[in-house]
Design an enzyme around this catalytic site. Structure first.
Site, PDB file in Angstrom:
ATOM      1  N   SER A 139       0.893  -1.263   0.017  1.00  0.00           N
ATOM      2  CA  SER A 139       0.054  -0.100   0.099  1.00  0.00           C
ATOM      3  C   SER A 139       0.605   1.132   0.145  1.00  0.00           C
ATOM      4  O   SER A 139       2.002   1.106   0.517  1.00  0.00           O
ATOM      5  CB  SER A 139      -0.990  -0.093   1.142  1.00  0.00           C
ATOM      6  N   TYR A 152      -1.267  -0.163  10.534  1.00  0.00           N
ATOM      7  CA  TYR A 152      -1.540  -0.621   9.271  1.00  0.00           C
ATOM      8  C   TYR A 152      -0.455  -0.198   8.195  1.00  0.00           C
ATOM      9  O   TYR A 152       0.171  -1.118   7.696  1.00  0.00           O
ATOM     10  CB  TYR A 152      -2.942   0.240   8.847  1.00  0.00           C
TER      11      TYR A 152
END
Ligand code: NDP
Ligand code: 8X3
Length: 257
Positions: A139, A152
């Protein structure tokens, strides 16, 4: 010979879109996820196009992953593609307000689940050899810090470095490894992150024309079908509407001399 792709997290978003894209091209599918009903519905639909095998499992359960892979029927046993997609973000609070259980879940899924799946399937990918591919879902959160990205983003940074190190270890095997790093994409990801809050989901994407799961599926399909001597190491994608904010500055110290 038919190619087989193993997709984790095929019950929604990118994984589901990948299942459709690869089915369209005639690849056999091994589809995994925890939501049995969704897997069965997708399997019923895509079985009209290609061979489908479903595995209802939680990637955090190492024994379940190992048993499922070991028990793959012979016709799905030779794996050409692995899409390590299962993953999630939980919350977007600053670290001092975060729930440690949420941090555990993200680490267990995005890091450990991905590692279990990869290690368990490696011998099959190596046996396939030239032309085999692993695409890991990293990501932009692994590349750039943002408020509330804390664990995250940390898990996705792990995915990036793990992907590079895996490439090194797989030299000579023909197996390619890619870390795909999307930015803002519309999927249940944001419903999960915001605990099912539809208003926050809507606000996340409002007016932004985010990337769609089909865009990601098309990109992964392209990566896995590049010539066998080509490796896409990292690929970062953002919607045109998304760029970077400036540095944050704390001005609470008042006037300075
Ligand atoms: P979705 O929420 O739509 O899909 C996530 C998938 O992961 C679901 O199929 C879910 O299946 C599966 N999953 C989650 N936890 C587990 C688990 N413990 N065991 C097995 N499967 C699990 O999100 P996206 O499709 O958007 O996200 C896919 C990946 O892409 C994630 O790794 C995410 O971090 C990453 N990503 C997403 C971006 C975005 O903006 N959407 C941007 C960049 C990266 P089930 O619940 O049935 O188990
Ligand atoms: C998902 C993209 O920007 O929400 O990985 O972290 S972001």
């Amino acid at each position: 010979m038919t190619s087989t792709v193993f997709i984790t997290g095929a019950t929604s978003g990118f994984g589901e879109a990948c299942a459709r894209r690869f089915a369209e091209a005639g690849w056999s599918l091994v589809l995994t996820g925890r939501r049995e009903e969704r897997l069965q519905a997708l399997s019923a639909e895509l079985s009209k196009q290609t061979k489908v095998h479903t595995l209802t499992l939680d990637v955090r359960d190492r024994a379940a992953v190992e048993q499922a892979v070991e028990g793959l029927p012979a016709e799905f046993a030779k794996i050409r593609g692995l899409i390590n997609n299962a993953g999630l973000a939980l919350g977007i609070d600053p670290a001092p307000k975060c729930d440690l259980d949420d941090w555990d879940t993200m680490i267990d899924t995005n890091v450990k689940g991905l590692v279990y799946t990869t290690r368990t399937l490696l011998s099959r990918l190596i046996a396939y050899g030239r032309g085999a591919s692993i695409v890991n879902l990293g990501s932009v959160a692994g590349n750039y810090p943002y408020p509330g990205g804390n664990v995250y983003g940390g898990t996705k940074a792990f995915v990036g470095q793990f992907s590079l190190n895996l490439r090194n270890d797989l030299i000579g095997t023909g197996v390619r490894v890619t870390n795909l790093e999307p930015g803002l994409c519309e999927s249940e990801f944001s419903l999960v992150r915001f605990g099912g809050d539809q208003a926050k989901y809507d606000a996340t994407y409002a007016g932004a024309e985010p990337i769609q799961p089909q865009d990601i599926a098309e990109t992964i399909f392209w990566i896995m079908n590049t010539p066998a001597h080509v490796n896409v190491n990292n690929l970062e994608l953002m919607p045109v509407s998304q760029t970077w904010a400036g540095f944050a500055i704390d001005r609470s110290r008042g006037e300075t001399k």
